[in-house]
Design a protein around this motif. Structure first.
Motif, PDB file in Angstrom:
ATOM      1  N   PRO A 254       0.816  -1.219   0.000  1.00  0.00           N
ATOM      2  CA  PRO A 254       0.000   0.000   0.000  1.00  0.00           C
ATOM      3  C   PRO A 254       0.851   1.272   0.000  1.00  0.00           C
ATOM      4  O   PRO A 254       0.506   2.259  -0.657  1.00  0.00           O
ATOM      5  CB  PRO A 254      -0.824  -0.134   1.284  1.00  0.00           C
ATOM      6  N   GLN A 255       1.985   1.230   0.709  1.00  0.00           N
ATOM      7  CA  GLN A 255       2.858   2.404   0.720  1.00  0.00           C
ATOM      8  C   GLN A 255       3.409   2.688  -0.668  1.00  0.00           C
ATOM      9  O   GLN A 255       3.461   3.847  -1.109  1.00  0.00           O
ATOM     10  CB  GLN A 255       4.015   2.201   1.708  1.00  0.00           C
ATOM     11  N   ARG A 256       3.836   1.633  -1.378  1.00  0.00           N
ATOM     12  CA  ARG A 256       4.384   1.817  -2.727  1.00  0.00           C
ATOM     13  C   ARG A 256       3.325   2.364  -3.677  1.00  0.00           C
ATOM     14  O   ARG A 256       3.610   3.206  -4.534  1.00  0.00           O
ATOM     15  CB  ARG A 256       4.915   0.471  -3.250  1.00  0.00           C
ATOM     16  N   ALA A 257       2.097   1.878  -3.528  1.00  0.00           N
ATOM     17  CA  ALA A 257       1.018   2.323  -4.403  1.00  0.00           C
ATOM     18  C   ALA A 257       0.453   3.677  -3.988  1.00  0.00           C
ATOM     19  O   ALA A 257      -0.247   4.319  -4.767  1.00  0.00           O
ATOM     20  CB  ALA A 257      -0.097   1.279  -4.423  1.00  0.00           C
ATOM     21  N   GLY A 258       0.738   4.104  -2.755  1.00  0.00           N
ATOM     22  CA  GLY A 258       0.216   5.369  -2.282  1.00  0.00           C
ATOM     23  C   GLY A 258      -1.252   5.331  -1.930  1.00  0.00           C
ATOM     24  O   GLY A 258      -1.972   6.322  -2.068  1.00  0.00           O
TER      25      GLY A 258
END
Length: 293
Positions: free
Chosen positions: A21-25
């Motif tokens: 989720p962090q990578r995808a924002g």
């Protein structure tokens, strides 16, 4: 923000794909694609997410919460439905494979901790959606109404060469009770080769006026990923001669786990033409195995 991640761009150590989720924002959806050599093993912590381990090629053993699940798997995504294992949040899981293989870990941040479970291939509903050159096959292994999860929704789609899927374009980027659910979505692609030549396809995402205004027109190949935080997504186009596979991973903030979509108003009429045409005779590529009584 890059929404099309070509093969290798989202790799991280043992994972050929590692989208957090962090990578995808965004807040919920995640995907890992784990590659194991013969005799290989990998242990991961589920953390605040629930996971489904789904064989893409090969079989494996999944150990989680003291349970052991033997996954028969399949040679590849174009030959059979696969069994799978559910790993709850806050668990530690180990995936081992005697012969090696490639395994998808579809994940979603969640609140409830459900029990670890086995999903037999014989219980996966195989749906034929659309007709004519919009015909495609959907393996609903973790659709909202087929397998119990807290947030995660995941399905497989196979589009025969030359056909269009994710059509008419649709969206699920706002909360409208009973009509549309807000869901973040990941597409992961694989293609059937022909005479040793690799396949390819195209993916379109167009702005809906919501969120980030996501706008993608990508040539996609084996191992590519497209992130869809918002927008009209579709069509997904398979070039002639090469079947296209994509794995959809979805999750969102709504209390109800539901796949509710809105069709693009300029293309919704296409659905009304489907009863006039036959389903592509190449489908289904395969059916779920019969259940043992």
């Amino acid at each position: 923000m890059t929404y099309h991640l070509a093969a290798g761009e989202a790799a991280d150590g043992r994972y050929a794909v590692h989208v957090t989720p962090q990578r995808a924002g965004w807040g919920y959806s995640g995907l890992r694609v784990l590659t194991l050599p013969p005799g290989g093993a990998h242990t991961f912590d589920a953390g605040d997410s629930e996971w489904i381990v789904l064989p893409l090629a090969g079989g494996c053993t999944v150990t989680a919460d003291g349970a052991v699940f033997e996954l028969h798997g399949r040679p590849d995504v174009f030959s059979a439905v696969s069994d799978f294992a559910y790993v709850p949040r806050d668990a530690r899981a180990t995936v081992t494979s005697a012969a090696g293989g490639r395994f998808a870990l579809t994940g979603a941040r969640c609140a409830r901790r459900l029990p670890a479970r086995y999903g037999p291939a014989s219980c996966v509903p195989v749906e034929l959606r659309g007709t004519g050159n919009c015909s495609r096959q959907v393996n609903n292994f973790a659709a909202a109404d087929t397998f119990d999860c807290d947030k995660l929704i995941a399905v497989e789609v196979i589009t025969p060469g030359g056909n269009w899927s994710s059509f008419p374009p649709h969206k699920h980027d706002e909360h409208r009770p009973g009509r549309e659910a807000e869901l973040e979505e990941i597409y992961y692609f694989e293609f059937a080769a022909h005479d040793g030549l690799p396949g390819l396809g195209y993916q379109r995402v167009s702005p809906s006026g919501r969120g980030r205004g996501t706008d993608v027109l990508a040539e996609v190949r084996d191992g590519d990923v497209v992130l869809i935080p918002d927008g009209w997504h579709g069509p997904s186009m398979a070039v002639p001669g090469h079947h296209m596979y994509y794995l959809n991973v979805m999750a969102g903030p709504a209390a109800e786990r539901a796949w509710l979509i809105s069709d693009h108003p300029g293309h919704a009429w296409v659905r009304a033409t489907w009863p006039e045409q036959p389903v592509d005779p190449r489908l289904p590529l395969y059916a779920a195995p019969e259940r043992n009584v």
